[in-house]
Motif scaffolding. Structure first.
Motif, PDB file in Angstrom:
ATOM      1  N   PRO A   1       0.810  -1.223   0.000  1.00 53.73           N
ATOM      2  CA  PRO A   1       0.000   0.000   0.000  1.00 53.73           C
ATOM      3  C   PRO A   1       0.844   1.274   0.000  1.00 53.73           C
ATOM      4  N   TYR A   2       2.166   1.159   0.211  1.00 60.90           N
ATOM      5  CA  TYR A   2       3.020   2.342   0.290  1.00 60.90           C
ATOM      6  C   TYR A   2       3.756   2.634  -1.014  1.00 60.90           C
ATOM      7  N   CYS A   3       4.226   1.563  -1.694  1.00 59.72           N
ATOM      8  CA  CYS A   3       4.994   1.798  -2.928  1.00 59.72           C
ATOM      9  C   CYS A   3       4.459   1.025  -4.116  1.00 59.72           C
ATOM     10  N   ALA A   4       3.366   0.260  -3.943  1.00 56.33           N
ATOM     11  CA  ALA A   4       2.699  -0.495  -5.012  1.00 56.33           C
ATOM     12  C   ALA A   4       3.529  -1.656  -5.542  1.00 56.33           C
ATOM     13  N   THR A   5       4.590  -2.040  -4.839  1.00 52.54           N
ATOM     14  CA  THR A   5       5.370  -3.199  -5.265  1.00 52.54           C
ATOM     15  C   THR A   5       4.581  -4.483  -5.000  1.00 52.54           C
ATOM     16  N   PRO A   6       4.478  -5.391  -5.974  1.00 50.31           N
ATOM     17  CA  PRO A   6       3.793  -6.662  -5.714  1.00 50.31           C
ATOM     18  C   PRO A   6       4.517  -7.474  -4.642  1.00 50.31           C
ATOM     19  N   VAL A   7       3.760  -8.020  -3.711  1.00 48.55           N
ATOM     20  CA  VAL A   7       4.320  -8.881  -2.666  1.00 48.55           C
ATOM     21  C   VAL A   7       3.581 -10.210  -2.709  1.00 48.55           C
ATOM     22  N   ASN A   8       4.298 -11.285  -2.429  1.00 48.04           N
ATOM     23  CA  ASN A   8       3.723 -12.629  -2.500  1.00 48.04           C
ATOM     24  C   ASN A   8       4.221 -13.437  -1.306  1.00 48.04           C
ATOM     25  N   GLY A   9       3.272 -13.861  -0.461  1.00 49.22           N
ATOM     26  CA  GLY A   9       3.615 -14.654   0.705  1.00 49.22           C
ATOM     27  C   GLY A   9       3.142 -16.086   0.618  1.00 49.22           C
ATOM     28  N   ALA A  10       2.903 -16.574  -0.613  1.00 48.06           N
ATOM     29  CA  ALA A  10       2.378 -17.938  -0.767  1.00 48.06           C
ATOM     30  C   ALA A  10       3.283 -18.967  -0.109  1.00 48.06           C
ATOM     31  N   ALA A  11       4.596 -18.750  -0.170  1.00 47.41           N
ATOM     32  CA  ALA A  11       5.525 -19.719   0.407  1.00 47.41           C
ATOM     33  C   ALA A  11       5.445 -19.746   1.929  1.00 47.41           C
ATOM     34  N   GLN A  12       4.928 -18.681   2.530  1.00 53.02           N
ATOM     35  CA  GLN A  12       4.824 -18.605   3.987  1.00 53.02           C
ATOM     36  C   GLN A  12       3.462 -19.081   4.492  1.00 53.02           C
ATOM     37  N   SER A  13       2.551 -19.396   3.577  1.00 51.56           N
ATOM     38  CA  SER A  13       1.219 -19.826   3.981  1.00 51.56           C
ATOM     39  C   SER A  13       1.299 -21.167   4.706  1.00 51.56           C
ATOM     40  N   SER A  14       0.466 -21.315   5.722  1.00 49.77           N
ATOM     41  CA  SER A  14       0.424 -22.572   6.475  1.00 49.77           C
ATOM     42  C   SER A  14      -0.500 -23.599   5.832  1.00 49.77           C
ATOM     43  N   ARG A  15      -1.194 -23.219   4.774  1.00 52.90           N
ATOM     44  CA  ARG A  15      -2.065 -24.157   4.096  1.00 52.90           C
ATOM     45  C   ARG A  15      -1.222 -25.294   3.516  1.00 52.90           C
ATOM     46  N   LYS A  16      -1.664 -26.516   3.748  1.00 57.78           N
ATOM     47  CA  LYS A  16      -0.860 -27.673   3.373  1.00 57.78           C
ATOM     48  C   LYS A  16      -0.954 -28.004   1.889  1.00 57.78           C
ATOM     49  N   LEU A  17      -2.015 -27.547   1.227  1.00 62.78           N
ATOM     50  CA  LEU A  17      -2.172 -27.808  -0.199  1.00 62.78           C
ATOM     51  C   LEU A  17      -1.921 -26.514  -0.957  1.00 62.78           C
ATOM     52  N   ARG A  18      -0.991 -26.565  -1.879  1.00 61.07           N
ATOM     53  CA  ARG A  18      -0.639 -25.381  -2.666  1.00 61.07           C
ATOM     54  C   ARG A  18      -1.199 -25.527  -4.081  1.00 61.07           C
ATOM     55  N   PRO A  19      -1.614 -24.418  -4.689  1.00 57.78           N
ATOM     56  CA  PRO A  19      -2.121 -24.511  -6.069  1.00 57.78           C
ATOM     57  C   PRO A  19      -1.024 -24.941  -7.025  1.00 57.78           C
ATOM     58  N   ALA A  20      -1.363 -25.874  -7.913  1.00 59.43           N
ATOM     59  CA  ALA A  20      -0.392 -26.373  -8.883  1.00 59.43           C
ATOM     60  C   ALA A  20      -0.541 -25.686 -10.233  1.00 59.43           C
ATOM     61  N   SER A  21      -1.678 -25.051 -10.472  1.00 60.81           N
ATOM     62  CA  SER A  21      -1.911 -24.453 -11.782  1.00 60.81           C
ATOM     63  C   SER A  21      -2.864 -23.285 -11.657  1.00 60.81           C
ATOM     64  N   LEU A  22      -2.949 -22.504 -12.730  1.00 63.34           N
ATOM     65  CA  LEU A  22      -3.823 -21.328 -12.752  1.00 63.34           C
ATOM     66  C   LEU A  22      -4.154 -20.960 -14.192  1.00 63.34           C
ATOM     67  N   LEU A  23      -5.161 -20.124 -14.318  1.00 61.05           N
ATOM     68  CA  LEU A  23      -5.467 -19.475 -15.590  1.00 61.05           C
ATOM     69  C   LEU A  23      -5.023 -18.019 -15.468  1.00 61.05           C
ATOM     70  N   PRO A  24      -4.085 -17.554 -16.287  1.00 58.38           N
ATOM     71  CA  PRO A  24      -3.632 -16.168 -16.187  1.00 58.38           C
ATOM     72  C   PRO A  24      -4.743 -15.176 -16.557  1.00 58.38           C
ATOM     73  N   PHE A  25      -4.650 -13.974 -16.016  1.00 60.37           N
ATOM     74  CA  PHE A  25      -5.588 -12.913 -16.361  1.00 60.37           C
ATOM     75  C   PHE A  25      -5.492 -12.612 -17.861  1.00 60.37           C
ATOM     76  N   ARG A  26      -6.651 -12.435 -18.481  1.00 57.29           N
ATOM     77  CA  ARG A  26      -6.711 -12.044 -19.886  1.00 57.29           C
ATOM     78  C   ARG A  26      -7.488 -10.733 -20.046  1.00 57.29           C
ATOM     79  N   ILE A  27      -8.474 -10.499 -19.187  1.00 54.06           N
ATOM     80  CA  ILE A  27      -9.285  -9.282 -19.225  1.00 54.06           C
ATOM     81  C   ILE A  27      -8.630  -8.226 -18.343  1.00 54.06           C
ATOM     82  N   THR A  28      -8.389  -7.035 -18.902  1.00 49.05           N
ATOM     83  CA  THR A  28      -7.772  -5.956 -18.142  1.00 49.05           C
ATOM     84  C   THR A  28      -8.800  -5.277 -17.247  1.00 49.05           C
ATOM     85  N   GLU A  29      -8.307  -4.426 -16.347  1.00 48.43           N
ATOM     86  CA  GLU A  29      -9.226  -3.694 -15.468  1.00 48.43           C
ATOM     87  C   GLU A  29     -10.159  -2.801 -16.283  1.00 48.43           C
ATOM     88  N   GLU A  30      -9.632  -2.144 -17.300  1.00 42.21           N
ATOM     89  CA  GLU A  30     -10.483  -1.275 -18.136  1.00 42.21           C
ATOM     90  C   GLU A  30     -11.574  -2.080 -18.831  1.00 42.21           C
TER      91      GLU A  30
END
Length: 367
Positions: A95-124
């Motif tokens: 929220p201070y510098c808009a740098t993307p941050v990712n804490g997925a590796a620190q999550s305690s959830r035992k099952l991690r996502p193996a795949s995804l569908l990338p974004f195709r539709i923009t915000e506009e």
């Protein structure tokens, strides 16, 4: 090459130092400072995104999972600020510098996502689809287009379970076959009582029992409680054949949630949704003109699952002191959401229908 051996793409632009984020318009990492785009890291092993895990083996491996919300605290790689993410959110922007941050590796959830569908539709594009959707709603209050105000729109990778399973169902019931009999009855004709006959349908019932098999594939179940499940369900279909192996580069610039619906609960929902198809198979197996089902013992077999992330634009708008949620499928642009209703427009339609019905009745009576 395995995903663990991939060379990760840069976090910041090597040209100007601005943080990189995934750009749905180009399908690449993009720099907001200079506009330069960068390729993602090397692809993961072929087919890894389609690997299905054994459901029962995974449940046996997992300890009993707490359904309490998970809250992560991260250090921004851009400005070193300490960031407390919202519950069950594992990736966002500082929220201070808009740098993307990712804490997925620190999550305690035992099952991690193996795949995804990338974004195709923009915000506009998502905003434009929302405007079209809202304007196309019937019985919308006339002032809503002027007075509704978006309270924010955010790109989210939401967690889903995908289940594959087979069923074998033993049942008991009854088969009903129609037959017709001739019956006599009396009627008045020209002031006289006459006897006539007609055909009446009867049903002959027979005991029925048997076993039916069904196969269920790619049964998608939402694994988040951050948005109404009925809205997310209506965003289907998803192009699941285009799933990509999970990569941090796709997440940059978006929020990502960990699952809050446990694996077992997700399968319970999938099994409930399979019940109508199992019932239909039993009725076909019984045959006849009518069927009665007395018992159905379902055996679930070869249950497999995948944990995936799907891209959704989540937003809300406010109208007359009330908040409404809407969602946009970030692959197809499909919009589903809550909306206000115009009471006077509905009343006007009801009055018009009543007036037309009354006119038709008056015409028929006069004829």
């Amino acid at each position: 090459m395995s995903s663990s051996e991939n060379t990760p793409p840069p976090v910041n632009c090597p040209n100007c130092g601005h943080p990189l984020a995934f750009d749905p318009a180009h399908g690449k990492l993009s720099c907001a400072g200079c506009g330069q785009t960068f390729e993602s890291g090397e692809p993961a092993e072929d087919g890894a995104q389609f690997h299905r895990h054994d459901f029962r083996a995974e449940l046996a491996r997992l300890d009993s999972e707490s359904e309490s919300a998970e809250v992560l605290t991260l250090t921004c790689p851009g400005c070193a600020a300490e960031i407390v993410l919202p519950p069950n959110v594992t990736a966002a922007r500082c929220p201070y510098c808009a740098t993307p941050v990712n804490g997925a590796a620190q999550s305690s959830r035992k099952l991690r996502p193996a795949s995804l569908l990338p974004f195709r539709i923009t915000e506009e594009q998502a905003r434009a689809e929302y405007d079209k959707w809202l304007k196309s709603r019937w019985f919308l209050p006339g002032a809503v287009l002027k007075e509704s105000h978006l309270t924010g729109i955010a790109g989210n990778y939401l967690p889903f379970w995908i289940y594959d399973f087979d069923t074998q169902t033993s049942y008991t019931g009854m088969r009903g076959d129609y037959y017709y009999v001739t019956v006599s009855y009396t009627a008045q004709e020209n002031g006289k009582t006459v006897t006539k006959t007609r055909q009446e349908r009867r049903t002959r019932w027979w005991p029925a029992a048997g076993t039916v098999s069904n196969g269920f594939r790619n049964r998608l179940i939402t694994a988040t409680r951050s948005a109404p499940a009925e809205l997310l369900d209506e965003l289907e279909p998803w192009d699941l054949e285009a799933l990509e192996p999970y990569g941090d580069e796709y997440i940059r610039g978006f929020q990502m949630e960990s699952y809050s619906v446990p694996l077992a609960d997700g399968f319970d929902t999938a099994a409930q949704r399979a019940e109508p198809e199992i019932e239909a198979a039993i009725r076909r197996d019984i045959g006849g003109d009518e069927q009665r089902i007395y018992s159905a013992d379902v055996d679930y077999r070869d249950i497999r699952f995948r944990h995936v992330l799907l891209p959704v634009w989540l937003a809300g708008y406010r109208y007359r002191e009330k908040n409404y949620i809407f969602t946009v499928n970030a692959r197809t642009g499909e919009v589903q959401g809550e909306r206000p209703w115009s009471a006077w427009k509905i009343a006007l339609l009801a009055a018009a229908i009543a007036l037309i019905a009354g006119g038709v009745a008056f015409f028929l009576m006069n004829r």
